[in-house]
Enzyme design. Structure first.
Site, mmCIF file in Angstrom:
data_model
loop_
_atom_site.group_PDB
_atom_site.id
_atom_site.type_symbol
_atom_site.label_atom_id
_atom_site.label_comp_id
_atom_site.label_asym_id
_atom_site.label_seq_id
_atom_site.Cartn_x
_atom_site.Cartn_y
_atom_site.Cartn_z
ATOM 1 N N TYR A 12 0.882 -1.280 0.095
ATOM 2 C CA TYR A 12 0.033 -0.060 0.047
ATOM 3 C C TYR A 12 0.889 1.454 -0.036
ATOM 4 O O TYR A 12 1.413 1.538 -0.660
ATOM 5 C CB TYR A 12 -0.544 -0.412 1.218
ATOM 6 C CG TYR A 12 -2.297 0.773 1.083
ATOM 7 C CD1 TYR A 12 -2.952 0.795 -0.223
ATOM 8 C CD2 TYR A 12 -2.392 1.971 2.099
ATOM 9 C CE1 TYR A 12 -3.279 1.520 -0.146
ATOM 10 C CE2 TYR A 12 -3.287 2.642 1.792
ATOM 11 C CZ TYR A 12 -3.998 2.930 0.491
ATOM 12 O OH TYR A 12 -5.276 3.745 0.640
ATOM 13 N N LYS A 44 -21.351 -20.462 -8.015
ATOM 14 C CA LYS A 44 -20.570 -20.033 -9.441
ATOM 15 C C LYS A 44 -18.821 -19.828 -9.877
ATOM 16 O O LYS A 44 -17.975 -20.833 -9.968
ATOM 17 C CB LYS A 44 -21.378 -19.685 -10.104
ATOM 18 C CG LYS A 44 -21.484 -19.290 -12.128
ATOM 19 C CD LYS A 44 -21.502 -20.637 -12.531
ATOM 20 C CE LYS A 44 -21.613 -20.646 -13.804
ATOM 21 N NZ LYS A 44 -22.252 -20.077 -14.772
ATOM 22 N N GLU A 62 -25.648 -14.193 -14.703
ATOM 23 C CA GLU A 62 -25.703 -15.116 -14.282
ATOM 24 C C GLU A 62 -27.449 -15.252 -14.239
ATOM 25 O O GLU A 62 -27.823 -14.385 -13.399
ATOM 26 C CB GLU A 62 -25.340 -16.167 -13.597
ATOM 27 C CG GLU A 62 -25.769 -17.071 -13.082
ATOM 28 C CD GLU A 62 -24.486 -18.757 -14.346
ATOM 29 O OE1 GLU A 62 -24.967 -19.866 -13.929
ATOM 30 O OE2 GLU A 62 -23.787 -18.389 -14.547
ATOM 31 N N ASP A 63 -28.276 -16.489 -14.714
ATOM 32 C CA ASP A 63 -29.663 -15.913 -14.031
ATOM 33 C C ASP A 63 -30.137 -14.844 -14.627
ATOM 34 O O ASP A 63 -30.742 -14.583 -12.985
ATOM 35 C CB ASP A 63 -28.992 -16.554 -12.577
ATOM 36 C CG ASP A 63 -29.160 -18.378 -12.237
ATOM 37 O OD1 ASP A 63 -28.934 -18.660 -12.958
ATOM 38 O OD2 ASP A 63 -29.029 -18.720 -11.047
ATOM 39 N N ALA A 70 -38.275 -21.280 -26.279
ATOM 40 C CA ALA A 70 -37.815 -20.143 -27.353
ATOM 41 C C ALA A 70 -36.882 -19.563 -26.109
ATOM 42 O O ALA A 70 -37.110 -18.027 -25.972
ATOM 43 C CB ALA A 70 -38.817 -19.834 -27.586
ATOM 44 N N ALA A 121 -33.059 -18.420 -22.814
ATOM 45 C CA ALA A 121 -32.347 -17.717 -23.801
ATOM 46 C C ALA A 121 -31.221 -19.347 -23.935
ATOM 47 O O ALA A 121 -30.766 -18.893 -24.708
ATOM 48 C CB ALA A 121 -31.241 -17.031 -21.943
ATOM 49 N N ASN A 131 -34.588 -29.038 -16.843
ATOM 50 C CA ASN A 131 -34.644 -29.837 -15.226
ATOM 51 C C ASN A 131 -35.534 -29.219 -14.399
ATOM 52 O O ASN A 131 -35.836 -27.920 -14.221
ATOM 53 C CB ASN A 131 -32.905 -29.257 -14.991
ATOM 54 C CG ASN A 131 -31.634 -30.010 -15.130
ATOM 55 O OD1 ASN A 131 -31.513 -31.308 -15.277
ATOM 56 N ND2 ASN A 131 -30.760 -29.561 -15.357
#
Length: 769
Positions: A54, A109, A151-152, A210, A212, A302
């Site tokens: 630093y 993730k 994501e999601d 249809a 993603a 799923n």
């Protein structure tokens, strides 16, 4: 495909699947909450350390980066740092849980990035559903990260967000729900077409769903050569055809075709390929019957596919089938893609992840599945023959070759397509370096669990009345590892089960030592062993009746069980003494315990940490050989250091002399592994220091098998490392006994008990092989 589990509303809730939800809640909450933390990679102890890291020292790299932004990759973590970013609008299969509700998934993730590709990752949850606000938040994060993993995020917003961020940012932006699924399924399709003798330019394909992932799948397959008119996309309202207006958007319209088909059933007639990313039961047996010869069916919904492999097989014996589930062959699993795609993109400092890189990843995955499968991968998926064919068209997640095969292909495609800002000059050396990023220990552990699952064993849980033991036994059973045998008073065991909410006792055995019909043969066997050691028969009878460890060991010794785990309620020495009353040491071996220390820098084997107080030279040499065998079994090339307080010292004292005699014993035996000593621990682990100070040392790298001079130092070292944190300690693992027995510490968790039970089961399997 991602796997979904249902959530639990109460931390105390216990289900009949080994309390998966409850255990997950406890795991996330235990110790430091969550699954990730920030670890400093440089020393930060002294004032000078802080001055360098630093102020004032940090000014130097700041000025260098200001002059040349590319230097950020040299002086900061940017080049190995990815952000997983979500607003939580499409979390797993659970729907819109909000930004905060999705955080555990994003942390998970991040863990997968690190586990599979050594990519550092931070999760960021953006609390807005407004596309403009989301994009405006993320677009300014480019200086921090080397890549962005979206994501999601629900469709169609995810399409807009990704496209705009790719235009605004000069680092890779990748929506895994779209492209990860597309890449892995495309890899499977390449091989399925190869096995059925088809050309991608000639097949007729139907895609149901249809969202993603579906849109990304159809776009990537078209980029690989499928003609536009050969693909029919369907949604909940039927076929997306030219002229349809209901429920349309620009992404669906891009894939509208001229066709008379209006329903999924009509579209499926004569189709060669079906991709499903929709809902359970969307496909019927009649639809499958109507497909072309040798149909290719990827039912990827799923947690339940559009149609099960069993239903497909009932009507079509010539089909090639894939799902998103791990309990069927050919799992479409995103973890085969995203870690390695980012690894390759980061290593060449790619400005984007383009179609060429995606196709290269798919082709690399397909090629890997066609190669001979290494023995260690076969063993990890014991019970399934992993050979290229209809039931093996894509690699499995724990194949250690993935990182070098896929990452290198992505990096090379980035260079050829002109988006790499730091080309790799030597691809062969790069592939070798990729393989070295991952520690093989985790692959071995996966191997162990899979082999036990394929060959279930009967394992004694000696302290069967304890809550942790019962929970561990249920987990052991529900994971398919075998039959847990609980030793205890049946009424007490069942009362504890009831208090835990465990109602399914199928596959569990309860044995009361005092009431067992096997007491007499057990007593006869133990008395014969101990009668000349001062034990009366009534002493032995009491030991068998009242000693759960003795009784459990007798079950294993006389073939009524395959292995045993104990240790929750009694100290290691007492447990070990009970076991040794019943079980002998293997001829030519030393009974010992070794600990596996897994750190971010690699794995070290430490022994003997539990049994031999002051090993003789002969015992030290044998301990080294046994630990070498274990290290090799786990995928490591052993380099053995005999540790002491001195480095090749001149002081003639007994503790050092024992080590030198052990070295001479190994010299005489001409063993096939590297070894040297005596040496201090820091010298053994720092190869540069070792060679600079003692150039005659035989080790060609840092030691990874550390033979301790005595139990005092070994036990202190292993417990100290475990208590200080920053490492995972597996063990002590008992080796050298004629029967597989494992002893946990008194503070062991449910996971520790399950792991040691699996080690005992694996030991039983190894003895039979």
């Amino acid at each position: 495909m991602k796997q979904m589990t249902s959530s639990s509303s109460s931390e105390a809730m216990v289900n009949e699947m080994g309390d998966l939800d409850g255990d997950s809640l406890r795991m996330h909450k235990a110790g430091r909450p969550g699954k990730i933390e920030i670890i400093a990679t440089k020393p930060l102890v002294t004032q000078r350390d802080l001055a360098l890291a630093y102020s004032p020292g940090v000014a130097a790299p700041c000025l260098e980066i200001a002059k040349d932004p590319a230097k950020a990759y040299d002086y900061t973590v940017k080049g190995n740092l990815v952000a997983v970013i979500s607003n939580g609008t499409a979390v797993l299969g659970l729907g819109d849980l909000g930004a905060l509700g999705g955080k555990p998934v994003m942390e998970g993730k991040a863990v997968l990035f690190k586990r599979f590709a050594d990519v550092d990752c931070i999760d960021l949850e953006v609390d807005t559903k407004d596309v403009d606000q989301f994009v405006n938040c993320v677009r300014y994060l480019g200086p921090t990260f080397g890549g962005i993993n979206l994501e999601d995020i629900k469709a169609p917003e995810c399409f807009i967000i990704e496209q705009r961020l790719r235009e605004l940012m000069d680092i890779p932006v990748f929506h895994d729900d779209q492209h990860g699924t597309a890449i892995v399924s495309a890899a499977g399709l390449i091989n399925a077409l190869h096995l059925t003798g088809r050309n991608i330019k000639d097949v007729k394909m139907v895609v149901n769903g249809a969202g993603a992932a579906s849109i990304a799948c159809i776009e990537l397959v078209k980029a690989m050569g499928l003609p536009h008119e050969n693909a029919i996309l369907c949604d909940t309202k039927g076929v997306i055809y030219q002229g349809r207006t209901e429920g349309m958007n620009q992404w669906k319209s891009a894939h509208a075709v001229r066709t008379k088909a209006r329903t999924l059933a009509e579209a499926m007639k004569g189709a060669d390929v079906f991709f499903g990313l929709s809902a359970k039961g969307a496909v019927t047996k009649d639809m499958v019957k109507s497909m072309a010869d040798k149909p290719i069916i990827f039912a990827m919904a799923n947690p339940d596919p559009e149609i099960t492999p069993e239903d497909v097989k009932a009507v079509r014996g010539d089909a090639i089938m894939a799902t998103g589930r791990s309990d069927y062959p050919n799992q479409v699993n995103n973890v085969l893609g995203f870690p390695y795609i980012f690894r390759g993109a980061l290593d060449v400092r790619a400005s984007t992840i383009n179609e060429d890189m995606k196709i290269a990843a798919a082709e690399a995955l397909a090629k890997l599945a066609r190669e001979d499968v290494p023995d260690e991968v076969d063993r990890a998926y014991s019970g399934r023959r992993l050979r290229y064919g209809p039931e093996y068209i894509m690699p499995v997640p724990f194949d250690p070759r993935l990182i070098s095969a896929v990452s290198a292909a992505v990096a090379e495609a980035a260079m050829k397509s002109g988006v790499a800002r730091k080309p790799i000059p030597n691809m062969a050396e790069y592939k070798r370096s990729l393989s070295g990023r991952l520690d093989p220990t985790s692959h071995w552990l996966q191997n162990l669990f899979e082999q036990v699952k394929a060959n279930p064993q009967r394992i004694v849980f000696a302290e069967g009345e304890e809550e942790r033991t019962i929970r561990a036994a249920v987990v052991f059973r529900d994971n398919g590892y075998g039959t847990p045998i609980l030793i205890g008073r049946e009424e007490q065991v069942r009362e504890t089960m009831k208090s835990l909410g465990i109602t399914n006792t199928d596959g569990l055995e309860i044995h009361n030592a005092r009431l067992s019909t096997r007491n007499t043969p057990y007593t006869d066997m133990v008395y014969k062993r101990l009668q000349r050691d001062g034990f009366l028969r009534r002493d032995v009878q009491r030991m068998v009746n009242q000693g759960r460890n003795v009784f459990g060991a007798c079950m294993v010794a006389m073939g009524d069980a395959d292995g045993m785990v104990s240790g929750l309620t009694r100290r290691f020495p007492e447990c070990y003494t009970d076991i040794r009353h019943v079980v002998d040491v293997d001829p030519g071996k030393v009974a010992m315990g070794y600990s596996v220390i897994v750190s971010r820098h690699g794995t070290v084997f430490l022994g003997d940490t539990s049994i031999n107080e002051t090993p003789t030279p002969e015992e030290l040499a044998t301990i080294a050989k046994q630990m070498v065998k274990s290290a090799r079994m786990m995928g490591h090339e052993p380099r053995v250091a005999f540790l002491s307080f001195s480095n090749f010292g001149s002081r003639e004292i007994e503790r050092i002399d024992r080590i030198r005699k052990a070295i001479r014993i190994l010299d005489a035996e001409k063993v096939d592994f590297e070894y040297d000593g005596e040496m201090q621990a820091d010298m053994a682990l720092d190869h540069a220091l070792m060679k600079a100070t003692y150039p005659f040392c035989r080790l060609t790298g840092p030691a990874n098998v550390l033979v301790m001079p005595g139990l005092h130092s070994a036990h202190i070292a292993s417990r100290l490392m475990q208590s200080l944190g920053g490492v995972t300690v597996i063990g002590p693992v008992i080796d050298g006994l004629q029967k597989p027995m494992q002893i946990v510490g008194m503070g062991a968790t449910v996971s520790d008990l399950v792991n040691h039970a699996a080690l005992a089961a694996y030991g039983a399997l190894s003895r039979r092989s």
